[in-house]
Write an enzyme that holds these catalytic residues in place. Sequence first.
Site, mmCIF file in Angstrom:
data_model
loop_
_atom_site.group_PDB
_atom_site.id
_atom_site.type_symbol
_atom_site.label_atom_id
_atom_site.label_comp_id
_atom_site.label_asym_id
_atom_site.label_seq_id
_atom_site.Cartn_x
_atom_site.Cartn_y
_atom_site.Cartn_z
ATOM 1 N N SER A 120 -11.487 9.535 0.572
ATOM 2 C CA SER A 120 -11.506 8.324 1.384
ATOM 3 C C SER A 120 -12.810 8.260 2.183
ATOM 4 C CB SER A 120 -10.308 8.296 2.330
ATOM 5 O OG SER A 120 -9.099 8.245 1.611
ATOM 6 N N SER A 141 -6.501 -3.351 2.588
ATOM 7 C CA SER A 141 -6.845 -2.980 1.206
ATOM 8 C C SER A 141 -7.342 -4.150 0.364
ATOM 9 C CB SER A 141 -5.649 -2.312 0.507
ATOM 10 O OG SER A 141 -5.488 -1.005 0.991
ATOM 11 N N GLU A 151 0.819 -1.214 0.000
ATOM 12 C CA GLU A 151 0.000 0.000 0.000
ATOM 13 C C GLU A 151 0.862 1.277 0.000
ATOM 14 O OE1 GLU A 151 -3.532 -0.184 2.605
ATOM 15 O OE2 GLU A 151 -2.869 -2.201 3.117
#
Length: 350
Positions: free
Chosen positions: A321, A183, A16
């Site tokens: 987000s 994720s 990530e």
Amino acid sequence: MKKKKIVVLMGGPSSEHEVSLHTGMEVIKNLAAKKYEILPVVILRNRAWMFLPSRSFLSSAGAKTAPMKGGVTMRETSALEKVRREKSDITFLAVHGEFGEDGTIQKLLQAHGIPYTGSGVFASAVGMDKPKSAVLFREAGLSVPEFLVFSRNSWRSTPDRIIRAIAKKFSPSCVIKPADRGSSVGVHIVKVGRELRAALTDAFSYSHSVMAQEFVRGREITCGVLERADGSIFSLPPIEIIPKKGAYYDYASKYHKGGSEHVIPPRGIPKKTISAIQDASVAAHAVIGCGGYSRTDFILSEDGKLHTLEINTLPGMTQTSLLPEAARTAGIRFPDLLDSILIGSLRRAA
């Protein structure tokens, strides 16, 4: 008023890395220059640390990648000493995935007396460990789908036994995922049969431990929690995630343009259920021992039952987000959200 000195730490060695750089860039661009003196620091994939001039970030509006010119690179130990000598007020953690969310960076900073945002070592480690957090969720009275956990060594030595155990418990479908990654990396929803072996092989390529979990059909819901300046916590409006790129909220749905639709508040859900989701997110935050903020993922099944999946102790902090999106719906602008996180972190560090 004297400016607060803020180190913004981003990057890291995990898968990530790029997502983390994006978070760091957005944080830097939205911290008020009249309030904060900012020191951007990127942890490279090899765990070396690069100290960058803040002006390069502030002048990079619209850039898709972090500006990496003009930086000074140091080994990890020397870099930690430099951060300590800088005597910054707080380090804003924007490091996602393993190393950033599993307690590793928290432990390093803590050992050097460097205060930071977000959850502490224990909460970060437990929050990243899906089986351990699932046990704590159940102890808090939350419903968690049934699961089994297997090690990479057992997969190498007795793969057929593992496949039989999963098929016996979860037929016809299950979720396979690394036990300690974020994720949706290495996550698969599969029918128990031909697809299972390939899914397990892939999941074990990311982790030494893999979780096989009951597949619950329903609506994907996430709900964030924030800490007030006085230390009390409250939940943000829940968000329903409708994947567009895949069958569930996978990596592509999270990070590719148009990958998912976010509905705030979820349509057609009774107020009583909305309150239950918010209460569950607060309970999850509390039982893990999170600090500052968190986001918990749920499945609302077709029979109306709420199932707790996992917690994110260091959610993405770009303007698009999920947690900032929910905060904006609650009337909290992104710069104000960052202020709130820093104020709470400074209070805890005092």
